[in-house]
Design a protein around this motif. Structure first.
Motif, short mmCIF file in Angstrom:
data_model
loop_
_atom_site.label_atom_id
_atom_site.label_comp_id
_atom_site.label_asym_id
_atom_site.label_seq_id
_atom_site.Cartn_x
_atom_site.Cartn_y
_atom_site.Cartn_z
N ASN A 289 97.65 5.71 38.18
CA ASN A 289 97.98 4.30 38.29
C ASN A 289 98.90 3.89 37.14
O ASN A 289 99.23 4.71 36.27
CB ASN A 289 96.71 3.43 38.30
N GLN A 290 99.30 2.61 37.13
CA GLN A 290 100.24 2.13 36.12
C GLN A 290 99.66 2.18 34.71
O GLN A 290 100.37 2.50 33.76
CB GLN A 290 100.68 0.70 36.46
N ALA A 291 98.38 1.86 34.57
CA ALA A 291 97.77 1.88 33.24
C ALA A 291 97.80 3.28 32.66
O ALA A 291 98.13 3.49 31.48
CB ALA A 291 96.33 1.37 33.33
N SER A 292 97.46 4.25 33.48
CA SER A 292 97.51 5.64 33.04
C SER A 292 98.94 6.07 32.75
O SER A 292 99.21 6.78 31.78
CB SER A 292 96.90 6.55 34.11
N ALA A 293 99.87 5.60 33.59
CA ALA A 293 101.28 5.95 33.40
C ALA A 293 101.80 5.47 32.05
O ALA A 293 102.54 6.18 31.36
CB ALA A 293 102.11 5.37 34.53
N GLN A 294 101.40 4.28 31.64
CA GLN A 294 101.87 3.74 30.36
C GLN A 294 101.37 4.60 29.19
O GLN A 294 102.11 4.84 28.23
CB GLN A 294 101.40 2.29 30.19
N LYS A 295 100.13 5.07 29.27
CA LYS A 295 99.61 5.95 28.22
C LYS A 295 100.39 7.26 28.17
O LYS A 295 100.70 7.78 27.10
CB LYS A 295 98.12 6.24 28.48
N ILE A 296 100.72 7.79 29.34
CA ILE A 296 101.46 9.06 29.42
C ILE A 296 102.88 8.87 28.88
O ILE A 296 103.38 9.72 28.14
CB ILE A 296 101.48 9.57 30.87
N ILE A 297 103.51 7.75 29.25
CA ILE A 297 104.86 7.49 28.76
C ILE A 297 104.88 7.39 27.24
O ILE A 297 105.76 7.97 26.57
CB ILE A 297 105.41 6.19 29.41
N LEU A 298 103.92 6.68 26.66
CA LEU A 298 103.84 6.57 25.19
C LEU A 298 103.64 7.94 24.55
O LEU A 298 104.23 8.25 23.52
CB LEU A 298 102.71 5.62 24.80
N ALA A 299 102.79 8.77 25.16
CA ALA A 299 102.54 10.11 24.63
C ALA A 299 103.79 10.97 24.71
O ALA A 299 104.09 11.74 23.77
CB ALA A 299 101.40 10.77 25.41
N LEU A 300 104.55 10.85 25.78
CA LEU A 300 105.79 11.62 25.93
C LEU A 300 106.82 11.19 24.90
O LEU A 300 107.51 12.02 24.29
CB LEU A 300 106.34 11.45 27.34
N GLU A 301 106.93 9.88 24.70
CA GLU A 301 107.88 9.39 23.70
C GLU A 301 107.48 9.86 22.30
O GLU A 301 108.34 10.27 21.50
CB GLU A 301 107.94 7.87 23.76
N LYS A 302 106.18 9.83 22.02
CA LYS A 302 105.69 10.29 20.71
C LYS A 302 105.92 11.78 20.54
O LYS A 302 106.17 12.26 19.41
CB LYS A 302 104.20 9.97 20.58
N ALA A 303 105.89 12.53 21.65
CA ALA A 303 106.08 13.98 21.59
C ALA A 303 107.55 14.37 21.53
O ALA A 303 107.87 15.56 21.47
CB ALA A 303 105.42 14.65 22.80
N GLY A 304 108.45 13.37 21.57
CA GLY A 304 109.87 13.66 21.40
C GLY A 304 110.72 13.64 22.65
O GLY A 304 111.84 14.15 22.64
N ALA A 305 110.21 13.02 23.73
CA ALA A 305 111.03 12.92 24.94
C ALA A 305 112.30 12.14 24.64
O ALA A 305 112.27 11.11 23.98
CB ALA A 305 110.24 12.23 26.05
#
Length: 316
Positions: A289-305
């Protein structure tokens, strides 16, 4: 041919696409599935003007005749469309806007061909069949990519996933998924040609092991066809994770891809894998869902995406 009355303004649209499953295995006769990304768009607006033939885009603004080498496919397509409508001297402005990243395996060149063709046909008030649309797209794709499979052009023109087997026409398949697909760019240009060579070399050196990976990827893609129709997001995520194991086994992943994939999974992704050529390039992750997606997006950005995009899907 007889040209019908012109419209002052006409719009053609298309969207991005992403390979869900089947990368590289498709080269060896296995199926692949591409998903449309309708939220990531390409728009072409055709307008009358008093003189000249102008192209106004993000990377080029100027006369059609001066289009740069990288846009030769588009120039040839427009020239042939003008000839088709017996309008070689037509004065027009073609405004192009796109949110599709180039050279990231998301179908930017095919999307440009589809949107431009739709704009031209709308401008001249002419009927455009799917078969004719794909014909025009193949002109641009043939110049830009040499020998296109047709899967890009079919998917960027459709709102349904596309099933593709080498030497067969791409066909739409049933789609009932509920979730969010996230695409993240490693910032490293994917090297499809190199990745294809790696798989070919591995097939020669370790044929049994490599062939097993290829066949497993084909089996996962076949399973995904039914899962997409049933809308089973968790089952699809599990297939994506397994597919990544086999793609890694083929030697076409990359440390940066693995970092982003791990970050997405740790943040709650149902599944994550590379998409497209590999050896750099982009990865995809599925969120429930969107809430989970936002957490994943933040994690990807933090990981250097380098860049992140998302696409929401809802069951019918």
């Amino acid at each position: 041919m007889v040209v019908v009355a012109l419209k002052k303004t006409a719009i053609g649209t298309s969207h991005a696409k992403v390979i869900l499953l089947g990368e590289h295995a498709v080269v060896y006769g296995q199926p692949a599935i591409a998903l449309p990304l309708p939220d990531i768009t390409f728009t072409a607006v055709m307008e009358e003007r008093s003189s000249g033939q102008m192209i106004l885009g993000q990377a080029y603004q100027g006369p059609l005749s001066n289009l740069a080498e990288n846009y030769e496919g588009i120039r040839q397509l427009i020239t042939k469309l003008l000839r088709h409508f017996d309008a070689q001297d037509l004065a027009f402005t073609l405004r192009i806007t796109s949110s599709i990243p180039q050279e990231r395996g998301m179908g930017s060149s095919a999307a440009s061909a589809i949107a431009i063709t739709r704009a031209f046909y709308a401008f001249f008030g002419a009927e455009l069949t799917d078969q004719r649309l794909q014909h025009w797209a193949s002109i641009e794709e043939g110049i830009t990519h040499g020998s296109p499979s047709g899967i890009d052009a079919a998917t960027v023109a459709s709102l349904l996933p596309v099933w593709f087997v080498k030497n067969d026409a791409p066909t739409p398949i049933e789609f009932n998924l509920d979730g969010v697909l996230i695409m993240a760019d490693t910032g490293i240009h994917g090297q499809t040609g190199l990745a294809v060579s790696v798989v070919r070399s591995n097939l020669a050196d370790t044929p049994r092991e490599t062939q097993a990976h290829i066949e497993a990827l084909g089996d996962l893609t076949t399973q995904a066809k039914d899962i997409l129709a049933a809308g089973q997001a968790e089952a699809l995520g599990a297939l994506m994770n397994t597919a990544q194991d086999h793609l890694n086994g083929l030697g076409i992943s990359h440390p940066k891809l693995e970092t982003l994939i791990a970050a997405a999974r740790q943040a709650g992704a149902l599944g994550a894998k590379l998409t497209g050529g590999g050896v750099g390039g982009a990865m995809i992750a599925l969120a429930k869902n969107q809430a989970s997606a936002q957490k994943i997006i933040l994690a990807l950005e933090k990981a250097g995406a380098h860049e992140v995009w998302s696409q929401s899907y809802q069951k019918k």
